[in-house]
Enzyme design. Structure first.
Site, PDB file in Angstrom:
ATOM      1  N   CYS A 168      90.980 -62.112-109.629  1.00  0.00           N
ATOM      2  CA  CYS A 168      91.083 -61.775-111.046  1.00  0.00           C
ATOM      3  C   CYS A 168      92.472 -62.131-111.581  1.00  0.00           C
ATOM      4  O   CYS A 168      92.602 -62.726-112.659  1.00  0.00           O
ATOM      5  CB  CYS A 168      90.792 -60.290-111.250  1.00  0.00           C
ATOM      6  N   CYS A 169      93.508 -61.768-110.843  1.00  0.00           N
ATOM      7  CA  CYS A 169      94.879 -62.086-111.264  1.00  0.00           C
ATOM      8  C   CYS A 169      95.098 -63.588-111.369  1.00  0.00           C
ATOM      9  O   CYS A 169      95.807 -64.069-112.248  1.00  0.00           O
ATOM     10  CB  CYS A 169      95.891 -61.486-110.295  1.00  0.00           C
ATOM     11  N   CYS A 222      97.688 -54.305-115.766  1.00  0.00           N
ATOM     12  CA  CYS A 222      96.425 -54.153-116.477  1.00  0.00           C
ATOM     13  C   CYS A 222      95.909 -52.716-116.363  1.00  0.00           C
ATOM     14  O   CYS A 222      96.179 -52.031-115.367  1.00  0.00           O
ATOM     15  CB  CYS A 222      95.390 -55.123-115.919  1.00  0.00           C
ATOM     16  N   CYS A 269      94.051 -51.471-113.180  1.00  0.00           N
ATOM     17  CA  CYS A 269      94.793 -51.620-111.922  1.00  0.00           C
ATOM     18  C   CYS A 269      96.132 -50.886-111.913  1.00  0.00           C
ATOM     19  O   CYS A 269      96.957 -51.112-111.025  1.00  0.00           O
ATOM     20  CB  CYS A 269      95.034 -53.101-111.639  1.00  0.00           C
ATOM     21  N   CYS A 309     100.801 -60.090-107.659  1.00  0.00           N
ATOM     22  CA  CYS A 309      99.653 -60.730-108.307  1.00  0.00           C
ATOM     23  C   CYS A 309      99.663 -62.246-108.184  1.00  0.00           C
ATOM     24  O   CYS A 309      98.715 -62.902-108.573  1.00  0.00           O
ATOM     25  CB  CYS A 309      99.587 -60.328-109.774  1.00  0.00           C
TER      26      CYS A 309
END
Length: 240
Positions: free
Chosen positions: A116-117, A205, A208, A233
């Site tokens: 995702c990162c 985010c 997270c 990340c």
């Protein structure tokens, strides 16, 4: 290739004990095509310092689409407070849509945050860095003892360089502690993220990031379901 790049180790040694202001002055004086990466308190300190130097500088930020509402308000307060343009970078919509369609909105809880990162943060950053000669970050050595303890004040960004092009990365706050950052922000009456008043220290985010308990290290609030050695990340990679 500039003399600074050719003598990067010598420059890093020379500036290793200098103040953030001196390091930032070197960065902005040496490079025209340079920008400050902005997301949190440390980066506000850099903007405050840059303003005091009265040198031209640019600022960019990453909008992952998953930030806290408080963070969006914070970004705009910084823009207004310093009367600056903040370039906002976004992930490619098609890449985000493909990930969500395949794995849903919270796949990182199951298979880690790196995918995702990579889509929401790393790819937009790489696109930006591909057009710069140098960039400035708010990294501190004590932010993550396991992954950032050796952060120099200036370096070749090996993770974003190749044989044809060397990208320089400046970390003016590398030797500052969190307390020193906040002392400077308090004295400067600089804007800050409202989440800091709710126990958040290191802010990313919304899904997270969570507040930390008294005595916990600041990075414990990031990707708390993963091992401490995984709390990066990918924005600051090492050598390829």
């Amino acid at each position: 290739m500039s003399d600074l790049i050719q003598n990067i180790d010598q420059v890093a040694a020379e500036y290793a004990s200098k103040s953030p202001r001196e390091i930032l002055k070197l960065a902005l004086s040496e490079f025209d095509n340079i920008a400050i990466s902005f997301s949190g308190a440390e980066d506000v300190a850099l903007i405050e310092l840059a303003k005091s130097l009265k040198l031209n500088f640019k600022v960019f930020t990453l909008d992952t689409g998953r930030l806290h509402p408080e963070t969006y308000r914070f970004i705009d307060r910084v823009r207004v407070h310093y009367d600056i343009d903040i370039e906002t970078l976004f992930p490619h919509a098609a890449d985000v849509e493909a990930l969500v369609r395949k794995k849903g909105l919270f796949s990182f809880y199951e298979d880690g945050h790196k995918e995702c990162c990579s889509i929401r943060k790393v790819a937009p950053l790489k696109r930006k860095l591909g057009g710069l000669d140098a960039w400035i970050t708010g990294q501190r050595k004590d932010q993550s003892p396991g992954t950032r303890s050796e952060v120099p004040v200036v370096q070749i960004d090996e993770g974003n360089s190749d044989e044809r092009r060397k990208l320089v990365k400046f970390n003016p706050l590398a030797n500052w502690t969190s307390k020193e950052v906040w002392d400077y922000l308090t004295i400067s009456e600089a804007p800050y993220n409202e989440l800091h008043e709710k126990g958040f220290i290191s802010i990313g985010c919304e899904p997270c990031t969570r507040p930390v308990l008294p005595g916990q290290h600041e990075r414990e609030g990031r990707w708390w379901w993963e091992e401490s050695t995984q709390k990066e990340c990918g924005l600051h990679p090492g050598k390829k």
